[in-house]
Write a protein that holds these residues in place. Structure first.
Motif, PDB file in Angstrom:
ATOM      1  N   UNK A   1      26.882  45.004  53.208  1.00 24.33           N
ATOM      2  CA  UNK A   1      28.164  44.970  54.108  1.00 24.33           C
ATOM      3  C   UNK A   1      28.743  43.394  53.791  1.00 24.33           C
ATOM      4  N   UNK A   2      28.215  42.710  54.559  1.00 19.16           N
ATOM      5  CA  UNK A   2      28.962  41.230  54.803  1.00 19.16           C
ATOM      6  C   UNK A   2      28.593  40.335  53.257  1.00 19.16           C
ATOM      7  N   UNK A   3      27.680  40.584  52.482  1.00 19.56           N
ATOM      8  CA  UNK A   3      27.312  39.716  51.330  1.00 19.56           C
ATOM      9  C   UNK A   3      28.390  39.855  50.389  1.00 19.56           C
ATOM     10  N   UNK A   4      28.876  40.961  50.388  1.00 20.10           N
ATOM     11  CA  UNK A   4      29.859  41.229  49.046  1.00 20.10           C
ATOM     12  C   UNK A   4      31.294  40.226  49.460  1.00 20.10           C
ATOM     13  N   UNK A   5      31.779  40.738  50.738  1.00 21.49           N
ATOM     14  CA  UNK A   5      33.047  39.655  51.063  1.00 21.49           C
ATOM     15  C   UNK A   5      32.688  38.369  51.219  1.00 21.49           C
ATOM     16  N   UNK A   6      31.664  38.010  51.541  1.00 20.07           N
ATOM     17  CA  UNK A   6      31.216  36.591  51.749  1.00 20.07           C
ATOM     18  C   UNK A   6      31.179  35.744  50.206  1.00 20.07           C
ATOM     19  N   UNK A   7      30.535  36.495  49.281  1.00 22.67           N
ATOM     20  CA  UNK A   7      30.791  36.171  47.810  1.00 22.67           C
ATOM     21  C   UNK A   7      31.839  36.079  47.287  1.00 22.67           C
ATOM     22  N   UNK A   8      32.726  37.094  47.651  1.00 17.21           N
ATOM     23  CA  UNK A   8      34.064  37.163  47.156  1.00 17.21           C
ATOM     24  C   UNK A   8      34.895  35.969  47.510  1.00 17.21           C
ATOM     25  N   UNK A   9      34.628  35.535  48.927  1.00 17.13           N
ATOM     26  CA  UNK A   9      35.474  34.532  49.543  1.00 17.13           C
ATOM     27  C   UNK A   9      35.100  33.152  48.890  1.00 17.13           C
ATOM     28  N   UNK A  10      33.683  33.092  48.458  1.00 15.95           N
ATOM     29  CA  UNK A  10      33.178  31.777  48.089  1.00 15.95           C
ATOM     30  C   UNK A  10      33.614  31.537  46.301  1.00 15.95           C
ATOM     31  N   UNK A  11      33.344  32.693  45.548  1.00 13.18           N
ATOM     32  CA  UNK A  11      33.764  32.760  44.332  1.00 13.18           C
ATOM     33  C   UNK A  11      35.432  32.347  44.044  1.00 13.18           C
ATOM     34  N   UNK A  12      36.495  33.283  44.859  1.00 12.19           N
ATOM     35  CA  UNK A  12      37.727  32.871  44.689  1.00 12.19           C
ATOM     36  C   UNK A  12      38.055  31.550  45.376  1.00 12.19           C
ATOM     37  N   UNK A  13      37.300  31.177  46.497  1.00  9.19           N
ATOM     38  CA  UNK A  13      37.858  29.960  46.886  1.00  9.19           C
ATOM     39  C   UNK A  13      37.440  28.566  46.019  1.00  9.19           C
ATOM     40  N   UNK A  14      36.467  28.829  45.397  1.00  8.17           N
ATOM     41  CA  UNK A  14      35.894  27.629  44.397  1.00  8.17           C
ATOM     42  C   UNK A  14      36.692  27.718  43.221  1.00  8.17           C
ATOM     43  N   UNK A  15      36.870  28.845  42.722  1.00  6.73           N
ATOM     44  CA  UNK A  15      37.957  28.878  41.607  1.00  6.73           C
ATOM     45  C   UNK A  15      39.097  28.681  41.720  1.00  6.73           C
ATOM     46  N   UNK A  16      39.823  28.796  42.670  1.00 14.44           N
ATOM     47  CA  UNK A  16      40.944  28.158  43.293  1.00 14.44           C
ATOM     48  C   UNK A  16      42.071  29.393  42.892  1.00 14.44           C
ATOM     49  N   UNK A  17      43.245  29.177  43.583  1.00 14.65           N
ATOM     50  CA  UNK A  17      44.368  30.162  43.380  1.00 14.65           C
ATOM     51  C   UNK A  17      44.804  30.469  42.031  1.00 14.65           C
ATOM     52  N   UNK A  18      45.180  29.840  41.310  1.00 11.26           N
ATOM     53  CA  UNK A  18      45.813  29.787  40.210  1.00 11.26           C
ATOM     54  C   UNK A  18      45.159  30.648  38.925  1.00 11.26           C
ATOM     55  N   UNK A  19      43.835  30.670  38.965  1.00 10.95           N
ATOM     56  CA  UNK A  19      43.085  31.087  37.713  1.00 10.95           C
ATOM     57  C   UNK A  19      42.815  32.435  37.927  1.00 10.95           C
ATOM     58  N   UNK A  20      43.012  33.311  36.678  1.00 10.59           N
ATOM     59  CA  UNK A  20      42.399  34.678  36.876  1.00 10.59           C
ATOM     60  C   UNK A  20      41.255  34.652  36.138  1.00 10.59           C
ATOM     61  N   UNK A  21      40.596  35.888  36.308  1.00  9.66           N
ATOM     62  CA  UNK A  21      39.475  36.322  36.099  1.00  9.66           C
ATOM     63  C   UNK A  21      39.441  37.202  34.833  1.00  9.66           C
TER      64      UNK A  21
END
Length: 105
Positions: free
Chosen positions: A85-105
């Motif tokens: 449950x909460x580990x997936x969204x937390x990991x998503x927030x962390x990875x997207x947050x440290x990656x930055x807005x402009x970068x695509x995966x």
């Protein structure tokens, strides 16, 4: 974008606690879940949590698509959300947050 330091701290602490409790548990995660669903009062809590997990999964999907990420890149986050449950969204927030807005995966 602000760096998600708080989400990272929550992810590390909660993931560590989850790993520790699973290591010392007397039963499997599946057996524990089935036991929770066997009573109406605890089943209500489980159903409530999984409804929240479904909403979080929908948010992950929509946010990732808006950022231009492929659906395959979302699978680890969605799988973790389905199980923990909460580990997936937390990991998503962390990875997207440290990656930055402009970068695509």
């Amino acid at each position: 974008m602000n760096r998600p330091h708080l989400a990272l701290a929550a992810l590390l602490l909660f993931s560590s606690y989850t790993a520790w409790t699973m290591a010392i548990a007397d039963q499997s995660l599946l057996a524990f879940g089935l036991e929770l669903l066997s009573r109406p009062d605890t089943a209500q809590v489980v159903i409530d949590l999984y409804l929240l997990g479904a909403m979080a999964g929908t948010w992950i999907y929509r946010d990732a698509r808006a950022r231009g990420y492929s659906w395959v890149s979302m699978l680890p986050y969605l799988a973790l959300t389905m199980v923990f449950l909460s580990i997936g969204p937390l990991l998503y927030i962390v990875t997207v947050g440290y990656r930055g807005n402009g970068e695509k995966r």
